[in-house]
Design a protein around this motif. Structure first.
Motif, short mmCIF file in Angstrom:
data_model
loop_
_atom_site.label_atom_id
_atom_site.label_comp_id
_atom_site.label_asym_id
_atom_site.label_seq_id
_atom_site.Cartn_x
_atom_site.Cartn_y
_atom_site.Cartn_z
N LYS A 1 0.83 -1.21 0.00
CA LYS A 1 0.00 0.00 0.00
C LYS A 1 0.86 1.25 0.00
O LYS A 1 0.57 2.23 -0.70
CB LYS A 1 -0.93 -0.01 1.22
N GLU A 2 1.95 1.23 0.78
CA GLU A 2 2.85 2.38 0.83
C GLU A 2 3.60 2.54 -0.48
O GLU A 2 3.84 3.67 -0.95
CB GLU A 2 3.83 2.21 2.00
N ILE A 3 3.98 1.43 -1.10
CA ILE A 3 4.64 1.51 -2.41
C ILE A 3 3.69 2.11 -3.43
O ILE A 3 4.07 2.98 -4.23
CB ILE A 3 5.13 0.11 -2.85
N LEU A 4 2.44 1.69 -3.39
CA LEU A 4 1.44 2.24 -4.30
C LEU A 4 1.31 3.75 -4.13
O LEU A 4 1.32 4.50 -5.10
CB LEU A 4 0.09 1.56 -4.06
N SER A 5 1.24 4.21 -2.87
CA SER A 5 1.08 5.64 -2.62
C SER A 5 2.34 6.43 -2.96
O SER A 5 2.28 7.65 -3.08
CB SER A 5 0.69 5.88 -1.16
N GLY A 6 3.47 5.71 -3.12
CA GLY A 6 4.71 6.38 -3.47
C GLY A 6 4.81 6.75 -4.94
O GLY A 6 5.72 7.46 -5.34
N PHE A 7 3.86 6.28 -5.76
CA PHE A 7 3.79 6.68 -7.17
C PHE A 7 2.76 7.80 -7.27
O PHE A 7 1.56 7.56 -7.33
CB PHE A 7 3.41 5.48 -8.04
N LYS A 8 3.24 9.04 -7.27
CA LYS A 8 2.34 10.18 -7.06
C LYS A 8 1.27 10.33 -8.13
O LYS A 8 0.16 10.77 -7.84
CB LYS A 8 3.16 11.48 -6.95
N GLU A 9 1.58 9.90 -9.38
CA GLU A 9 0.57 10.04 -10.44
C GLU A 9 -0.50 8.96 -10.34
O GLU A 9 -1.52 9.03 -11.04
CB GLU A 9 1.23 10.03 -11.82
N PHE A 10 -0.30 7.96 -9.47
CA PHE A 10 -1.33 6.94 -9.25
C PHE A 10 -2.44 7.45 -8.33
O PHE A 10 -3.56 6.94 -8.36
CB PHE A 10 -0.72 5.69 -8.59
N LYS A 11 -2.13 8.42 -7.50
CA LYS A 11 -3.02 8.81 -6.41
C LYS A 11 -4.43 9.22 -6.86
O LYS A 11 -5.40 8.87 -6.19
CB LYS A 11 -2.37 9.91 -5.58
N PRO A 12 -4.59 9.95 -7.98
CA PRO A 12 -5.95 10.31 -8.38
C PRO A 12 -6.84 9.11 -8.69
O PRO A 12 -8.07 9.23 -8.69
CB PRO A 12 -5.73 11.18 -9.63
#
Length: 321
Positions: free
Chosen positions: A267-278
């Motif tokens: 989950k933290e790795i996912l949130s570390g890709f800033k363009e994924f957040k939207p």
């Protein structure tokens, strides 16, 4: 208009002085040697063990110790201190931090405006490694930019810029430099004004050369700090803050110029890709892992071009697929 960090510190100084007075009242045994004058605001330049080198607003530096009842302070911290009869000082309060950098559960530096990940043409940049650094920075809520150094070694600078366009599209600032050929150095220096920075990156990419370009008298600064702090040989291995002559500050921490990906959750790795957040939370299934699930918003964004395929591939690599 938003306040600068220094203006915020001045406002916080009033409250910190109240804290310092309360601390003194609670521990009168430490007050015998303190100057009766007003408490001063200082900037922590470096620390070794329980000793600190604190710079006054005038630029004068004092060797200080910290009270036992205040939090450990590090390079970049703003503190309240009082001088003692022997010309040294005692830190009596720590001003609020905007952020901090922690590695292996150890506090390294504080109040960092920007991290700069330095990569180069030779040794050639690796996207998966770049993304590791970016993920760690994003999870620490530390703004990070990218420097591509040694561009004089590239036979196709347009391709290099195409390679890094996926990071620029994601919102990262990318600077293309040649320290050896002095290409784009002046423009880069102008980005550092009025901010505090840390440089990161693999060995051989030119971090030390870049730091020496920014601070030509670095060896003199090291010797001065070594003399005033009495750290001797430890100065070159300690985290230390230096003022950049053209503007801004640099916190140099040799031990963290290279760091590995933390033990982050998927989950933290996912949130570390800033363009994924939207797109997080927009999938059909709440527990979507963004791998093979149908109607996955992130995979749809990859297909539509809103997320670069290589960034998505590196995300899968980092979660172990």
């Amino acid at each position: 208009m938003s306040l600068t960090r220094r203006q915020k510190w001045r406002i916080e100084k009033i409250q910190a002085e109240r804290i310092a007075r309360a601390n003194r009242a609670a521990d009168n045994s430490d007050d015998a040697e303190l100057d009766d004058g007003d408490a001063q605001t200082g900037l922590v330049i470096t620390r070794y063990g329980q000793r600190l080198l604190v710079e006054a607003e005038s630029g004068e530096m004092f060797q200080c110790t910290g009270r036992r009842n205040i939090e450990l302070s590090v390079a970049g911290d703003q503190v309240i201190y009082q001088t003692t009869d022997n010309g040294e000082g005692v830190v009596t309060a720590l001003l609020a931090r905007e952020n901090s950098l922690v590695r292996s559960q150890k506090l390294i530096a504080a109040n960092i405006d920007e991290l700069w990940l330095v990569v180069s043409i030779e040794p050639h940049y690796q996207f998966e490694l770049i993304d590791r650094y970016l993920v760690v920075a994003e999870n620490a809520n530390l703004p990070i930019n990218i420097v591509v150094n040694k561009i004089e070694l590239s036979s196709d600078i347009d391709k290099v810029k195409r390679d890094f366009s996926m990071y620029e599209s994601a919102g990262y600032n990318v600077s293309y430099l040649s320290v050896n050929e002095k290409i784009n150095i002046a423009e880069f220096k102008s980005q550092l004004n009025d901010k505090t920075h840390i440089f990161l990156g693999q060995s051989g990419v030119g971090k030390s050369s870049l730091i020496n370009e920014l601070i030509p008298d670095l060896n003199l600064r090291v010797n001065e700090i070594s003399t005033k702090s009495k750290l001797g040989k430890h100065t070159t291995t300690n985290t230390t803050l230096y003022h950049i002559p053209s503007g801004g500050d640099l916190i140099d921490s040799p031990g963290i110029r290279e760091f590995k990906l933390d033990e982050l959750t998927d989950k933290e790795i996912l949130s570390g890709f800033k363009e994924f957040k939207p797109f997080i939370g927009q999938c059909k299934f709440r527990n979507c892992a963004h791998i093979k699930e149908p109607k996955c918003a992130i995979k749809t964004a990859v297909e539509s071009g809103d997320i670069h395929p290589l960034r998505y591939a590196n995300y899968l690599e980092l979660i172990g697929l």
